[in-house]
Design an enzyme around this catalytic site. Structure first.
Site, PDB file in Angstrom:
ATOM      1  N   GLU A   1      -6.623 -12.045  -3.390  1.00 50.18           N
ATOM      2  CA  GLU A   1      -5.406 -12.314  -3.862  1.00 50.18           C
ATOM      3  C   GLU A   1      -5.486 -12.348  -5.536  1.00 50.18           C
ATOM      4  OE1 GLU A   1      -3.304 -15.584  -2.223  1.00 50.18           O
ATOM      5  OE2 GLU A   1      -3.741 -14.820  -0.147  1.00 50.18           O
TER       6      GLU A   1
ATOM      7  N   GLY B   1      -1.527 -17.484  10.658  1.00 53.79           N
ATOM      8  CA  GLY B   1      -1.183 -16.918  12.025  1.00 53.79           C
ATOM      9  C   GLY B   1      -0.080 -17.199  12.818  1.00 53.79           C
TER      10      GLY B   1
ATOM     11  N   GLU C   1      -5.541 -24.715   5.512  1.00 53.42           N
ATOM     12  CA  GLU C   1      -5.825 -25.525   4.198  1.00 53.42           C
ATOM     13  C   GLU C   1      -4.439 -26.344   3.808  1.00 53.42           C
ATOM     14  OE1 GLU C   1      -6.060 -22.246   3.987  1.00 53.42           O
ATOM     15  OE2 GLU C   1      -8.238 -21.909   4.303  1.00 53.42           O
TER      16      GLU C   1
ATOM     17  N   ASP D   1      -1.512 -12.263  11.473  1.00 54.45           N
ATOM     18  CA  ASP D   1      -2.080 -12.282  12.894  1.00 54.45           C
ATOM     19  C   ASP D   1      -1.170 -13.069  13.800  1.00 54.45           C
ATOM     20  OD1 ASP D   1      -4.288 -14.072  11.677  1.00 54.45           O
ATOM     21  OD2 ASP D   1      -3.758 -14.896  13.166  1.00 54.45           O
TER      22      ASP D   1
HETATM   23  N1  ADE Z   1      -4.862 -17.843   8.882  1.00 53.41           N
HETATM   24  C1  ADE Z   1      -4.656 -16.573   9.066  1.00 53.41           C
HETATM   25  N2  ADE Z   1      -4.755 -16.438  10.262  1.00 53.41           N
HETATM   26  C2  ADE Z   1      -5.006 -17.512  10.973  1.00 53.41           C
HETATM   27  C3  ADE Z   1      -5.559 -17.886  12.300  1.00 53.41           C
HETATM   28  N3  ADE Z   1      -5.442 -17.201  13.245  1.00 53.41           N
HETATM   29  N4  ADE Z   1      -6.080 -19.136  12.623  1.00 53.41           N
HETATM   30  C4  ADE Z   1      -6.009 -20.070  11.315  1.00 53.41           C
HETATM   31  N5  ADE Z   1      -6.161 -19.724  10.051  1.00 53.41           N
HETATM   32  C5  ADE Z   1      -5.388 -18.435   9.827  1.00 53.41           C
END
Ligand code: ADE
Length: 250
Positions: free
Chosen positions: A12, A78, A193, A216
């Site tokens: 990014e 996620g 974060e 995800d």
């Molecule tokens: N950032 C993107 N996908 C994540 C996940 N599955 N767990 C923690 N941080 C993420």
């Protein structure tokens, strides 16, 4: 005074550095901070790195050493809530630490000495970020527009849950989701974060806006979806959002 553009991912950031005018790289606290102008605004670009401690160090340096007046945090997350699917965008209203547990001394998720379990983003700055996203994804819907190769996401606003772990199983994801809901929270997505960044910004009274693209579903396929998404989509979406946000500021 400048706007901090805090990126979770090196991909990014690298595209943004290329666009930076009058760029100057300052090395501080073991990190590179890129100062310059982007879309007519003074900015400092920095990487949060991964995890709450690293992110807190970066944002504290942005505030104390570079005196930024606001922070925009971009990255991926996620999906936790059933409605939040890969490709969607989540604008954060606030953050909670899903892995914080000082019970029975404090209620589950409560941050000691703060008497609170969530840190909210700045309402006015978040409104600007939402306007920027609305401009970008007019008539947006979930999924990919394969004809144009362009992402047409669904836009959500709500709570994000942060913890020092990549959530890569449906069982773990359900445990985080259900645990937070039992404490009265409605988390949309999980990342690593944001809650730390929000806490540092709260302490320094620096306005924060944060946006995450869903890479995800934090389930058993999360690591595969995550890697493919980073490669194909994440940095492109982040650049568009940062550009639209900075244009809204001017
Ligand atoms: N950032 C993107 N996908 C994540 C996940 N599955 N767990 C923690 N941080 C993420």
């Amino acid at each position: 005074m400048a706007t901090a553009i805090l990126s979770a991912l090196a991909d990014e950031q690298s595209g943004l550095i290329e666009q930076l005018e009058a760029a100057e790289c300052i090395h501080h606290a073991g990190r590179d901070f890129w100062c310059g102008r982007l879309h007519g605004q003074r900015v400092v670009l920095a990487l949060s790195r991964i995890g709450k401690v690293s992110a807190a160090i970066t944002v504290a340096a942005l505030i104390e050493r570079f005196q930024v007046e606001r922070v925009l945090f971009t990255g991926v997350a996620g999906g936790l809530a059933p409605s939040v699917q890969v490709g969607d965008i989540v604008v954060a209203s606030g953050f909670v630490q899903h892995d914080l547990d000082v019970s029975p001394l404090y209620p589950r998720y409560q941050v000691p000495y703060y008497d609170r379990d969530r840190f909210d983003c700045d309402e006015a700055l978040t409104a600007i970020l939402l306007r920027a996203n609305n401009d970008l994804w007019v008539g947006g819907f979930a999924g990919f527009d394969t004809e144009n190769g362009r992402l047409l996401p669904k836009l959500h606003t709500g709570l994000l849950a942060s913890g020092d772990q990549f959530v890569g199983s449906a069982a773990k994801s359900a445990a985080i989701f259900n645990g937070l809901r039992a404490a009265g929270h409605e988390p949309l997505a999980v990342e690593m974060e944001g809650a730390a960044v929000a806490q540092v910004c709260f302490d320094h009274r620096v306005p924060l806006a944060a946006v995450r693209t869903i890479s995800d579903r934090a389930d058993d396929a999360a690591h595969l979806d995550f890697e493919r998404f980073l490669r194909d989509v994440a940095s492109r979406v982040a650049h568009e959002i940062v550009g639209a946000f900075l244009k809204q500021l001017s």
